[in-house]
Structures are given as structure tokens and as C-alpha cells.
Write a protein that holds these residues in place. Structure first.
Motif, PDB file in Angstrom:
ATOM      1  N   GLU A 302       0.830  -1.206   0.000  1.00 33.87           N
ATOM      2  CA  GLU A 302       0.000   0.000   0.000  1.00 33.87           C
ATOM      3  C   GLU A 302       0.868   1.261   0.000  1.00 33.87           C
ATOM      4  O   GLU A 302       0.606   2.224  -0.692  1.00 33.87           O
ATOM      5  CB  GLU A 302      -0.887  -0.023   1.244  1.00 33.87           C
ATOM      6  N   LYS A 303       1.937   1.207   0.796  1.00 32.05           N
ATOM      7  CA  LYS A 303       2.806   2.389   0.886  1.00 32.05           C
ATOM      8  C   LYS A 303       3.691   2.536  -0.350  1.00 32.05           C
ATOM      9  O   LYS A 303       4.025   3.630  -0.750  1.00 32.05           O
ATOM     10  CB  LYS A 303       3.727   2.249   2.112  1.00 32.05           C
ATOM     11  N   GLU A 304       4.084   1.407  -0.912  1.00 28.57           N
ATOM     12  CA  GLU A 304       5.164   1.499  -1.880  1.00 28.57           C
ATOM     13  C   GLU A 304       4.768   1.282  -3.327  1.00 28.57           C
ATOM     14  O   GLU A 304       5.554   1.568  -4.224  1.00 28.57           O
ATOM     15  CB  GLU A 304       6.263   0.510  -1.485  1.00 28.57           C
ATOM     16  N   CYS A 305       3.570   0.768  -3.580  1.00 30.35           N
ATOM     17  CA  CYS A 305       3.237   0.477  -4.980  1.00 30.35           C
ATOM     18  C   CYS A 305       3.159   1.786  -5.778  1.00 30.35           C
ATOM     19  O   CYS A 305       2.829   2.849  -5.230  1.00 30.35           O
ATOM     20  CB  CYS A 305       1.939  -0.306  -5.080  1.00 30.35           C
ATOM     21  N   ALA A 306       3.438   1.664  -7.040  1.00 26.87           N
ATOM     22  CA  ALA A 306       3.539   2.860  -7.886  1.00 26.87           C
ATOM     23  C   ALA A 306       2.228   3.654  -7.939  1.00 26.87           C
ATOM     24  O   ALA A 306       2.223   4.878  -7.891  1.00 26.87           O
ATOM     25  CB  ALA A 306       3.948   2.440  -9.290  1.00 26.87           C
ATOM     26  N   ALA A 307       1.115   2.919  -7.992  1.00 30.95           N
ATOM     27  CA  ALA A 307      -0.166   3.622  -8.166  1.00 30.95           C
ATOM     28  C   ALA A 307      -0.489   4.550  -7.012  1.00 30.95           C
ATOM     29  O   ALA A 307      -1.248   5.502  -7.170  1.00 30.95           O
ATOM     30  CB  ALA A 307      -1.281   2.601  -8.334  1.00 30.95           C
ATOM     31  N   ASN A 308       0.086   4.258  -5.838  1.00 33.43           N
ATOM     32  CA  ASN A 308      -0.283   5.063  -4.662  1.00 33.43           C
ATOM     33  C   ASN A 308       0.679   6.229  -4.409  1.00 33.43           C
ATOM     34  O   ASN A 308       0.547   6.931  -3.415  1.00 33.43           O
ATOM     35  CB  ASN A 308      -0.329   4.176  -3.414  1.00 33.43           C
ATOM     36  N   GLN A 309       1.646   6.391  -5.265  1.00 32.86           N
ATOM     37  CA  GLN A 309       2.604   7.482  -5.044  1.00 32.86           C
ATOM     38  C   GLN A 309       2.057   8.797  -5.617  1.00 32.86           C
ATOM     39  O   GLN A 309       1.146   8.800  -6.431  1.00 32.86           O
ATOM     40  CB  GLN A 309       3.952   7.154  -5.709  1.00 32.86           C
ATOM     41  N   LEU A 310       2.682   9.845  -5.157  1.00 29.41           N
ATOM     42  CA  LEU A 310       2.315  11.157  -5.697  1.00 29.41           C
ATOM     43  C   LEU A 310       2.590  11.203  -7.192  1.00 29.41           C
ATOM     44  O   LEU A 310       3.508  10.534  -7.677  1.00 29.41           O
ATOM     45  CB  LEU A 310       3.181  12.234  -5.042  1.00 29.41           C
ATOM     46  N   ARG A 311       1.858  12.024  -7.882  1.00 30.68           N
ATOM     47  CA  ARG A 311       2.115  12.206  -9.306  1.00 30.68           C
ATOM     48  C   ARG A 311       2.778  13.572  -9.498  1.00 30.68           C
ATOM     49  O   ARG A 311       2.487  14.505  -8.736  1.00 30.68           O
ATOM     50  CB  ARG A 311       0.812  12.120 -10.092  1.00 30.68           C
ATOM     51  N   PRO A 312       3.636  13.698 -10.479  1.00 33.46           N
ATOM     52  CA  PRO A 312       4.385  14.955 -10.614  1.00 33.46           C
ATOM     53  C   PRO A 312       3.480  16.174 -10.755  1.00 33.46           C
ATOM     54  O   PRO A 312       3.773  17.240 -10.231  1.00 33.46           O
ATOM     55  CB  PRO A 312       5.227  14.752 -11.873  1.00 33.46           C
ATOM     56  N   GLU A 313       2.350  15.994 -11.413  1.00 36.01           N
ATOM     57  CA  GLU A 313       1.477  17.157 -11.633  1.00 36.01           C
ATOM     58  C   GLU A 313       0.848  17.644 -10.330  1.00 36.01           C
ATOM     59  O   GLU A 313       0.241  18.707 -10.280  1.00 36.01           O
ATOM     60  CB  GLU A 313       0.405  16.865 -12.687  1.00 36.01           C
ATOM     61  N   GLN A 314       1.000  16.871  -9.270  1.00 33.44           N
ATOM     62  CA  GLN A 314       0.418  17.300  -7.992  1.00 33.44           C
ATOM     63  C   GLN A 314       1.356  18.217  -7.206  1.00 33.44           C
ATOM     64  O   GLN A 314       0.986  18.709  -6.159  1.00 33.44           O
ATOM     65  CB  GLN A 314       0.093  16.071  -7.132  1.00 33.44           C
ATOM     66  N   LEU A 315       2.575  18.367  -7.703  1.00 33.40           N
ATOM     67  CA  LEU A 315       3.541  19.182  -6.960  1.00 33.40           C
ATOM     68  C   LEU A 315       4.008  20.366  -7.788  1.00 33.40           C
ATOM     69  O   LEU A 315       4.450  20.194  -8.926  1.00 33.40           O
ATOM     70  CB  LEU A 315       4.762  18.336  -6.596  1.00 33.40           C
ATOM     71  N   ILE A 316       3.908  21.534  -7.180  1.00 28.67           N
ATOM     72  CA  ILE A 316       4.416  22.735  -7.840  1.00 28.67           C
ATOM     73  C   ILE A 316       5.512  23.299  -6.954  1.00 28.67           C
ATOM     74  O   ILE A 316       5.281  23.559  -5.765  1.00 28.67           O
ATOM     75  CB  ILE A 316       3.287  23.739  -8.062  1.00 28.67           C
ATOM     76  N   VAL A 317       6.702  23.400  -7.484  1.00 25.97           N
ATOM     77  CA  VAL A 317       7.821  23.888  -6.694  1.00 25.97           C
ATOM     78  C   VAL A 317       8.365  25.155  -7.349  1.00 25.97           C
ATOM     79  O   VAL A 317       8.646  25.168  -8.550  1.00 25.97           O
ATOM     80  CB  VAL A 317       8.926  22.812  -6.571  1.00 25.97           C
ATOM     81  N   ASN A 318       8.476  26.180  -6.539  1.00 23.82           N
ATOM     82  CA  ASN A 318       8.899  27.491  -7.034  1.00 23.82           C
ATOM     83  C   ASN A 318       8.090  27.888  -8.270  1.00 23.82           C
ATOM     84  O   ASN A 318       8.633  28.329  -9.288  1.00 23.82           O
ATOM     85  CB  ASN A 318      10.404  27.514  -7.348  1.00 23.82           C
ATOM     86  N   GLY A 319       6.805  27.671  -8.192  1.00 20.93           N
ATOM     87  CA  GLY A 319       5.896  28.138  -9.234  1.00 20.93           C
ATOM     88  C   GLY A 319       5.817  27.268 -10.461  1.00 20.93           C
ATOM     89  O   GLY A 319       5.105  27.606 -11.396  1.00 20.93           O
ATOM     90  N   ARG A 320       6.541  26.158 -10.466  1.00 19.54           N
ATOM     91  CA  ARG A 320       6.470  25.319 -11.664  1.00 19.54           C
ATOM     92  C   ARG A 320       6.132  23.874 -11.307  1.00 19.54           C
ATOM     93  O   ARG A 320       6.630  23.334 -10.320  1.00 19.54           O
ATOM     94  CB  ARG A 320       7.797  25.358 -12.430  1.00 19.54           C
ATOM     95  N   GLN A 321       5.251  23.314 -12.137  1.00 14.43           N
ATOM     96  CA  GLN A 321       4.853  21.924 -11.920  1.00 14.43           C
ATOM     97  C   GLN A 321       6.038  21.002 -12.172  1.00 14.43           C
ATOM     98  O   GLN A 321       6.812  21.226 -13.100  1.00 14.43           O
ATOM     99  CB  GLN A 321       3.725  21.609 -12.905  1.00 14.43           C
ATOM    100  N   LEU A 322       6.174  19.972 -11.342  1.00 14.37           N
ATOM    101  CA  LEU A 322       7.324  19.085 -11.497  1.00 14.37           C
ATOM    102  C   LEU A 322       7.139  18.141 -12.681  1.00 14.37           C
ATOM    103  O   LEU A 322       6.020  17.814 -13.074  1.00 14.37           O
ATOM    104  CB  LEU A 322       7.518  18.251 -10.234  1.00 14.37           C
ATOM    105  N   ARG A 323       8.270  17.698 -13.181  1.00 14.62           N
ATOM    106  CA  ARG A 323       8.246  16.653 -14.197  1.00 14.62           C
ATOM    107  C   ARG A 323       8.528  15.328 -13.505  1.00 14.62           C
ATOM    108  O   ARG A 323       9.013  15.306 -12.361  1.00 14.62           O
ATOM    109  CB  ARG A 323       9.317  16.935 -15.258  1.00 14.62           C
ATOM    110  N   GLN A 324       8.241  14.244 -14.195  1.00 13.46           N
ATOM    111  CA  GLN A 324       8.405  12.920 -13.588  1.00 13.46           C
ATOM    112  C   GLN A 324       9.819  12.729 -13.025  1.00 13.46           C
ATOM    113  O   GLN A 324      10.008  12.282 -11.902  1.00 13.46           O
ATOM    114  CB  GLN A 324       8.095  11.846 -14.643  1.00 13.46           C
ATOM    115  N   GLU A 325      10.827  13.136 -13.819  1.00 11.37           N
ATOM    116  CA  GLU A 325      12.201  12.903 -13.361  1.00 11.37           C
ATOM    117  C   GLU A 325      12.541  13.797 -12.163  1.00 11.37           C
ATOM    118  O   GLU A 325      13.332  13.423 -11.296  1.00 11.37           O
ATOM    119  CB  GLU A 325      13.218  13.056 -14.502  1.00 11.37           C
ATOM    120  N   GLU A 326      11.896  14.947 -12.088  1.00 13.35           N
ATOM    121  CA  GLU A 326      12.134  15.823 -10.936  1.00 13.35           C
ATOM    122  C   GLU A 326      11.504  15.221  -9.674  1.00 13.35           C
ATOM    123  O   GLU A 326      12.070  15.281  -8.597  1.00 13.35           O
ATOM    124  CB  GLU A 326      11.552  17.213 -11.200  1.00 13.35           C
ATOM    125  N   LEU A 327      10.329  14.653  -9.859  1.00 11.69           N
ATOM    126  CA  LEU A 327       9.680  14.000  -8.714  1.00 11.69           C
ATOM    127  C   LEU A 327      10.561  12.859  -8.219  1.00 11.69           C
ATOM    128  O   LEU A 327      10.782  12.686  -7.014  1.00 11.69           O
ATOM    129  CB  LEU A 327       8.299  13.469  -9.118  1.00 11.69           C
TER     130      LEU A 327
END
Ligand SMILES: Nc1nc2c(ncn2[C@@H]2O[C@H](COP(=O)(O)OP(=O)(O)OP(=O)(O)O)[C@@H](O)[C@H]2O)c(=O)[nH]1
Length: 888
Positions: A302-327
Motif C-alpha cells: 500500500e505504501k510502496e506500490c507505484a499507483a499510490n505514489q504522488l504524481r508529478p502534476e500534484q507538486l508545484i515547486v517554485n511556481g512550476r509543476q514538477l516533471r516525472q524525473e524531478e519527482l
């Protein structure tokens, strides 16, 4: 029976012979194939042969399209079209696991199920959902069906055989009847093969999702599968669609949980964000229905499977949405932000400081990560005109910098590095280290500002460990829950705090140091003189009164008239030997300069103190201690041992520390870290090789003396998990001077302080726990002074006369708790947690902290049904089940 079966066989044989070309051999029993694939070569038949068009399976896309609306034309008078689900639409993968891991089966091991789920994922590569259905609204479900399957038109008669596995595997269609809320509530025996997966596919926060949650919240105690409505029966919720299942259905509905608690049809979908904090935390119900090993694996998945992780589009850092590799970079770095939630953040890549957009720094993470946009000046919404790495810092940060002796006049631009060293921009000259001093780290911790780890090399060491660990496992560590303990002076907050500190069970590497013990010793010795001076002052007053009384009894005048009258001994007259010392002590007390003389003179005067304490006049005064302002009942405990306490060798015992007044008073704030072993109540699932991480807590105690500018202080504590407010039950008949010196009932003063805290904006979403302390003193008092002495409790009327003061005290206690609960509810609309303590009793304090820990856990798992039932039923109801702590 045997002849019947022979007859049957003969009929089959005859039929097959008619169907096969003439002379063709009959297949033997093992090779009989009754499928449609047997080509018919017999004579024409006089009836319509059912036709099934070949399915078109697009290469790679895996698209078998098939949902249809069962036409009612043929055999139903009903005008309602019955939607029928068939596999498979491009948008939804086919789930072989439904058959294997879904319904009517014994639970399999998570390992087994993970295997099957990974097959499904790789084969169908998309979001799940072979069946569309709803358990809440026909209208909503039909809208969904129309949108997705408008071109799927294989009419299936309603009488088509109903088989769960069939629909999934494409062999046999399933008829799914959509139910209205009413239907499902009325009928408890319905099949329950319903899914809210359409809801789960909606983005979080969509109106569709809210319709769903609004609907489910009304009936969260109803099992979505069997319709069981027993409110007391716990339910487990799907992390995606929030469908609830009772213990009988949970395994059938969720299968072997390869991604944790999700309906089978929700597997592969992102979880609802409100559930993120509960990922990997087992519920009581699950711990009953699964074996310890299974729970371990399910929780891990439950904690570790891929489907349950945050998605990059859910994080905005310094005003910009993250990309997958940044996440991936931020989650995989040595020190990632803990318990990361979707949202907008700022990140200072030079110092590693990290915070929510518009707020002060919250964490220090690995520096030099290439994520998000450029750090903005206004990232943390500072208004100090002092800049750190280009960001205008907040007032709290500025305050801490000043405490750390960093020169920072307006318009200073600092450059701060991840090790804490700093320089002024453009000067190329390191001026010092911000977090170098222990005191600065302490102040940071107090003001909820992050500090880098103590040992930077340790960071590296751990970093290697962490980076090889899965992110969620790492995040479990380092979680500190802050508890804020508050109370009026004399309510016992300090005693509660000290008990918690001393409780070996709670201690988290934080014992009193030698210096602290020495300070406590000096405090106790000074206190002795304070108590003695209060007694001596009272004695003088009582002596005077006694003289006046005796003179008025003897004769006419209102006071002593002659010198003889003035010196007339009374029971309050002290031995002349002590007179000089008494006057001297009272003079010192009047100057308020006690610390200048004591405890330096302690040893010298110890015999005198002992003798005076035992003097008859002083003992007579002590008998009237209730009339002495600010005279604590612990005074006797210490004065009885004046000689021992005054000696050089004296070492305060635990009890002495608990009883000592003023230990936590130095600056009005004290704090200590401790941890609980969170293994209970399912300790059996952990073995010694793999103990769960301890949850760390920080108890921050503020006494009312430290609250003069409390509003400013309070802002520093907005991230506390729980506010613990302590009220002395025995205060109901006490008077207390307010700021203007006017005397008010102390319980009312406490109530007003409580109100102002509850209303404080920084505690808006923070649960409150009220500890009604000094229950022992309350029991002693309740028979002597009626509760109605306090006007707030004017309508307290015990249901029957009580000769038993224990029962009366209990009733009065419940009454007071309810008054506070009502008050709290009227301000917040929330439920107040109330517990009872006797702070001098360790066990009672231990229980209180267990209770508080439970509250935090339950707040984390707010969706737990039992908990909610209580909230819905009554705000007076029993909200906790901590065994020894009483509450209403
Ligand atoms: N009988 C009784 N006395 C208590 C209880 N809790 C605290 N006290 C006593 O009440 C007095 C005041 O308690 P403190 O803990 O010092 O109260 P405080 O004012 O919040 O803390 P400080 O001002 O920092 O000392 C002390 O003498 C304690 O020993 C209790 O549950 N029962």
C-alpha cells in the motif's frame, strides 16, 4: 439414477451424430468440446441459431469494446434501460484478478496476488474497470455509462446468465442492475457487485467526487457489498472510491490487496488524497481478518506500490509543476521532504530549506536538487526586508537570526549554505554558522523552524541508507508530533509536564541533566523560605486578630489600648527567639529579593527554619492554611524535611521534583521529546527483528506566567497536533485576581483562557484535549463547598442526594466536562476530548498521554467508522476507550 444417466448419454450421442458429418467418429469423453467453436455440419434446423459476432481485438491497444444497455424491449415491461457491462473498453483494462482474487474465494497471500496484478497491469496498461456501476445514484451512473459506452451496442437479454467471472474474462456477459440509494439500503441481500470506479477515475476534487463523498458520508456504516448496516461493526474503506466493507466482505471486495485497501475494480487508480496520511497504517479491522504476515505485505504494498505514489502534476515547486524525473529526484534524494502532500512549495536549493508557498520554512531537504522553477523573493511571503538566498525571510526567521546573534539590519542580503554557514551577498567572507549553537537549534525547534541534522557526516551515512530504502519507509522516521500543554497558574500543568518527563516509559533520551537537577534543588530550597515567610506573615495577621478579639471580649474598646494588651500572648504568638529572624525574613520577602539571600544562606538557617516550622504558633497558623493566599499544600512536604533539604548532600527525589513548584518557570516555556512504542494494539504483527519506528513526540509546556504576550507566542505553535488544556477541578471555589487586580472565580478565569485559545486562528483545525486535573483535591472539596459556588455551574443538581462523596464528585466531574464540551462545540462545532487526571499520580498522567496518543492516531484515521458514528450520534458520546481514564 444409473438408468437415467444412460438415457441421458444416449440422447447426447444421438444429437452429436446428427450434428457430425456422416461416418465421422464420435470424440471420446475427454475430447468432447461443447463450445461454440464446434462447427455445425448437420441438416438445417427449423429455429434461429444464436449468433455471436467475432470480437475485434485491436493489436497492442487491447481494445475489446463491449458495454451495452440491456434492452428491456424483449422481456421487460419496465421502461428503465438496464445497463449491462461487458468487457472490455479501451479505457478500462480487463482484470483477470477479479476472478482469481476477487469474489467468493479464500484470500490468497499478497505475494500470489501481486503476481497476478502485475500481469494485469502489464497486459492491459491502463486504468481499471470492467464493470460500471454505482451504489449511490442511478442518474449519475447512467450519465457515466452514456459518456463512455455510447457506441457499445450488443443487446443482451436481462435473462442472460449472471456470472461474475464471466464478464471479466469476456466469455459471458454480466447483467448489472443499477441501484438507487434507496434500493441498496432496503435490500441487504443484493449481490453487491457494484463499483464506484467511475468516481475514482475522476480527478480529485471534481464535483463528481464530491457527490460521491457526500453520498457515502451519509451511509458510511453501510457495507457496500452486503448492505450490513450495523453501525458498531467496523468497516474498511477503499482508498480510491471510499466504498465501505464489513469484515465479512472486505476480502471478497478487495481481493488480496496488491495495492493495499482498494476495491478490486479500483486497483491501478490513484488514491484519494485524504487517505495519503493513512497509507500503510493498518486498521483494527484488517488486523483481525488477515494474518500478521499478510498485513505486513499489504501495508508495504500500500505504501510502496507505484499507483499510490504522488504524481508529478500534484507538486508545484517554485511556481512550476514538477516533471516525472524531478519527482523521482526529490523523492529519491538522501533527505527528501517528509510526508509530502500535493501542493505548492518553495525550495531553496542552496540551503536546502523547503516550505509551503507563502509560509515559513518547514523542512531542510537535500540541497542542490534541480527541481521546479527559480526561488522567488516572495516565496515565503516574508515582510522583513532581509533576504536569504534571494528569498525575503519571515518574521519568525528574523527573530531566530537575531537570537543567534546574526547581524541583520534591513536590506541585508545573505547567502546561506546547506551546512548553515552564511555570508553577506557579494562579500565572500563566511561570517559564521547559523545553526552552530545548541541554543539556536533549540530556539528553532521551539519556533518550529527546521534545523539541519547535528552531524553532517551522519547525514551522509544515513543518506546512503535512506537512498537505498524506499521513500515511504524513510519518511516514517523523523516524524515529530508536537503537543502543546497549557493551563492557568496552579492548574498543575507543570506537574503534568514533570510527570511526563520523569516517566521512564515516555522518556526519549531526555533526562534531567546534572545542572538541571542542581537548579531544581536550589528552587526547592528557595521555595522553603517562601513557604515559611507566607506562614510567618499569616501568623502576624492572625495574632493581631486574636488580640483584637480577646480585647473586645474583655472590654469595651475595639483594639488593644495598653502596652500590656499589645504584648498579650495568643496561640499565634511566636517564641521570642525567632522574632528577629521572622522580621528579617519578612523584610526580604517585601523587597522581593529572596534569590539574593537564598539558597546561599540555606545551610546556615536550616536549623532555625526547622524550629520555627515546629513552633506551636506556626503550626496553629498552618491549620488555617486555606486562608493564606498562594500557600500550596506541598509546603508541609518540604518544610517537614527542612534540615535534610538544606544539606549539601541533598538530591531531589522524583517525588520532590514532581512536587517542586516553579521548575518549569524560567521562561514560561519548557519542552521535551519522548516517544511511544506504537506497536500496540497489534503488537503481534511485529517481530523483534523488525520493530516499527517509534513515533516521536514533543511536549511543549507553557504556563500562564509565560503567557503575557501569548498571542505572539502562539503563532509559533500552529503546527502542533493537539492542544492540551489543563484546568484544576478544585478551582471552582477559588478566587483569582485579573489584570486589574479585581478578584474573579478562578474556574471562570480558566474558562476564558480556554475560550481565547480555542478561538485563536492558529488552532483552527487543531483538536483540543481538556484535562480536568486535581481530581483528588476535587473529591475532598466537593462535600464541603457546593459546585454552584462557581456561577457557571449554578444549575448543577445531582440527581439524588449523595452521602457518598465519590459518587458526587463523579457527577460533578461529568457535569463540568459537559459544560466545557458545550462551550467548545458552540465555538468550533467540533467535539472536545476530555480526560481526568491527578497529576501527582504517575499512572494517571501515563493514562492521559496514552489517551492523547490515541486521539492523534484517530485523527489520522478520521475515516474510521466507529469514530465517526460517535461524532454523528452525539457530541457527548464516549469517544475514546482508554481503560483507566474517565471521560464522558
Ligand atoms: N492535590 C493535587 N495537587 C496537584 C495536582 N496537580 C498539581 N498539584 C499541585 O498543585 C500545585 C500547582 O501545580 P503546578 O504544576 O506547579 O502548577 P502550575 O502553576 O501549572 O505550574 P508552575 O506554576 O510552573 O509551578 C503544586 O503544588 C502541585 O503539586 C493534583 O492532581 N492533585
Amino acid at each position: 439414477m444409473a438408468s437415467e444417466s444412460i438415457e441421458e448419454d444416449k440422447k447426447w450421442e444421438a444429437m452429436l451424430r446428427r450434428m457430425l458429418p456422416t461416418g465421422a467418429p464420435l470424440p471420446d469423453e475427454d475430447h468432447l468440446d461443447y463450445s461454440f467453436a464446434v462447427e455445425y455440419a448437420g441438416p438445417p434446423v427449423p429455429y434461429d441459431v444464436p449468433r455471436v459476432d467475432p470480437l475485434e481485438i485491436a493489436c497492442g491497444g487491447g481494445s475489446i469494446r463491449t458495454l451495452s444497455i440491456a434492452s428491456s424491449a424483449s422481456d421487460h415491461a419496465s421502461a428503465v434501460a438496464v445497463p449491462v457491462a461487458m468487457p472490455v473498453h479501451h479505457r478500462f483494462p480487463m482484470f483477470s484478478r477479479v476472478r482469481n482474487g476477487g469474489f467468493n474465494r479464500e484470500p490468497r497471500s499478497p505475494v500470489e496476488s501481486q503476481r497476478s496484478s502485475s500481469v494485469s497491469r502489464t497486459q492491459f496498461d491502463s486504468r481499471s474497470g470492467e464493470v460500471v456501476r454505482s451504489d449511490f445514484s442511478l442518474e449519475v451512473a447512467e450519465r457515466e455509462v452514456t459518456a463512455d459506452f455510447s457506441d457499445s451496442v450488443t443487446p443482451i437479454p436481462k435473462s442472460a446468465p449472471l456470472g461474475r467471472g464471466g464478464a471479466v474474462e469476456g466469455k459471458r456477459p454480466i447483467t448489472v442492475t443499477f441501484r438507487t440509494l434507496k434500493d441498496s439500503e432496503d435490500d441487504h441481500d443484493y449481490d453487491g457487485y457494484l463499483s464506484s470506479q467511475s468516481v475514482a477515475t475522476e480527478p480529485v476534487g471534481s464535483p463528481f467526487a464530491s457527490v460521491h463523498s457526500a453520498n457515502t458520508s451519509k451511509k458510511r456504516w453501510i457495507c457496500s457489498r452486503c448492505g450490513n448496516r450495523n453501525r458498531l461493526k467496523e468497516k474498511e474503506a477503499c482508498f480510491v472510491c471510499d466504498s465501505r466493507y464489513c469484515s465479512n466482505c472486505v476480502l471478497k471486495a478487495m481481493g488480496s490487496m496488491p495495492e493495499g485497501r482498494k476495491c478490486v475494480s479500483c486497483i491501478g487508480m490513484p488514491i484519494h488524497e485524504s487517505r495519503r496520511s493513512t497509507l500503510g497504517k493498518c486498521s483494527r479491522m484488517l488486523s483481525r481478518v488477515c494474518s500478521p504476515l499478510e498485513i505486513k505485505q499489504i501495508m508495504r504494498a500500500e505504501k510502496e506500490c507505484a499507483a499510490n505514489q504522488l504524481r508529478p502534476e500534484q507538486l508545484i515547486v517554485n511556481g512550476r509543476q514538477l516533471r516525472q524525473e524531478e519527482l523521482a529526484e526529490i523523492l529519491g534524494c538522501p533527505i527528501p521532504p517528509q510526508k509530502l502532500k500535493p501542493g505548492r512549495y518553495w525550495y531553496d536549493k542552496d540551503s536546502g530549506l523547503w516550505g509551503k508557498e507563502g509560509e515559513k520554512p518547514d523542512k531542510i531537504v537535500s540541497s542542490k536538487l534541480n527541481i521546479g522553477g527559480k526561488l522567488q523573493t516572495e516565496a515565503s511571503n516574508g515582510s522583513t526586508r532581509v533576504y536569504m538566498n534571494g528569498r525575503e525571510i519571515t518574521k519568525v526567521e528574523l527573530r531566530v537570526l537575531k537570537l543567534a546573534n546574526v547581524q541583520c539590519p534591513r536590506d541585508t542580503h545573505f547567502w546561506v549554505y546547506d551546512d548553515g554557514s552564511y555570508e553577506e551577498e557579494g562579500q565572500n567572507n563566511i561570517k559564521g554558522n547559523i545553526w552552530g549553537k545548541a541554543s539556536t537549534r533549540l530556539v528553532c525547534s521551539l519556533f518550529s523552524l527546521p534545523v539541519p541534522p547535528n552531524n553532517p557526516s551522519g547525514v551522509e551515512e544515513n543518506a546512503t541508507n535512506h537512498s537505498t530504502r524506499s521513500v515511504p519507509e524513510y519518511l516514517e522516521h523523523g516524524r515529530v508530533q508536537k503537543l502543546l500543554l497549557f493551563g492557568m497558574e496552579g492548574s498543575g500543568t507543570a506537574t503534568l509536564f514533570k510527570q511526563a518527563c520523569l516517566s521512564a516509559k515516555f522518556l526519549y533520551g531526555n533526562k534531567f541533566s546534572t545542572e538541571e537537577v542542581q537548579d531544581i534543588k536550589l528552587m526547592i530550597q528557595s521555595n522553603m523560605y517562601k513557604y515559611l515567610s507566607i506562614l510567618l506573615e499569616g501568623r502576624e495577621q492572625f495574632e493581631e486578630e486574636a488580640r483584637k478579639q480577646s480585647t473586645s471580649l474583655d472590654g469595651e474598646g475595639s483594639g488593644p489600648e495598653t502596652e500590656a494588651d499589645e504584648n498579650k500572648p495568643t496561640i499565634y504568638s511566636i517564641n521570642q527567639r525567632f522574632k528577629h529572624f521572622s522580621n528579617w525574613l519578612l523584610e526580604i520577602m517585601a523587597t522581593g529579593d529572596l534569590e539574593a539571600f537564598f539558597p546561599a544562606a540555606t545551610r546556615e538557617y536550616a536549623p532555625m527554619v526547622d524550629e520555627i516550622w515546629r513552633d506551636h504558633a506556626v503550626q496553629e497558623t498552618y491549620k488555617r492554611k486555606e486562608e493564606l493566599h498562594n500557600f500550596p499544600d506541598v509546603a508541609k512536604y518540604f518544610l517537614d524535611r527542612a534540615i535534610e533539604i538544606s544539606s549539601n548532600e541533598y538530591e531531589p527525589s522524583e517525588k520532590d521534583i514532581i512536587f517542586a513548584e516553579g521548575v518549569t518557570q524560567c521562561n514560561g516555556v519548557a519542552f521535551m521529546d519522548f516517544s511511544f512504542d506504537d506497536r500496540s494494539p497489534m503488537s503481534e504483527i511485529y517481530n523483534n527483528d523488525n520493530p516499527p519506528p517509534l513515533t516521536k513526540y514533543q511536549l511543549i509546556c507553557i504556563n500562564s506566567k509565560g503567557l503575557h504576550d501569548r498571542c505572539k507566542w502562539l503563532e509559533m505553535f500552529e503546527d502542533v497536533r493537539v492542544v492540551i488544556f489543563c484546568v484544576a477541578l478544585s478551582d471552582y471555589d477559588q478566587m483569582w485576581p485579573n489584570s486589574t487586580g479585581e478578584l474573579r472565580n478562578k474556574m471562570l478565569v480558566s474558562r476564558d483562557l480556554f475560550k481565547s485559545l480555542v478561538r485563536h486562528p492558529c488552532f483552527k483545525d487543531t483538536p483540543f484535549v481538556l484535562l480536568l486535573n486535581k481530581y483528588d483535591a476535587f473529591e475532598d472539596k466537593i462535600n464541603k463547598a457546593p459546585l454552584s459556588t462557581c456561577e457557571w455551574f449554578g444549575d448543577f443538581s445531582p440527581v439524588r442526594p449523595h452521602h457518598n462523596y465519590h459518587a458526587l464528585a463523579q457527577q460533578a466531574y461529568y457535569y463540568i466536562a459537559v459544560r466545557f464540551k458545550e462551550l467548545y462545540y458552540s465555538i468550533t462545532g467540533q467535539k472536545l476530548f476530555v480526560g481526568q487526571t491527578r497529576a501527582r499520580d504517575r499512572a494517571s498522567v501515563d493514562e492521559a498521554f496514552k489517551y492523547i496518543r490515541e486521539i492523534i492516531k484517530w485523527e489520522d484515521e478520521k475515516d474510521d467508522d466507529v469514530y465517526e458514528i460517535n461524532q454523528e450520534d452525539s457530541f457527548y458520546s464516549t469517544e475514546m476507550s482508554s481503560p483507566n481514564i474517565r471521560q464522558e
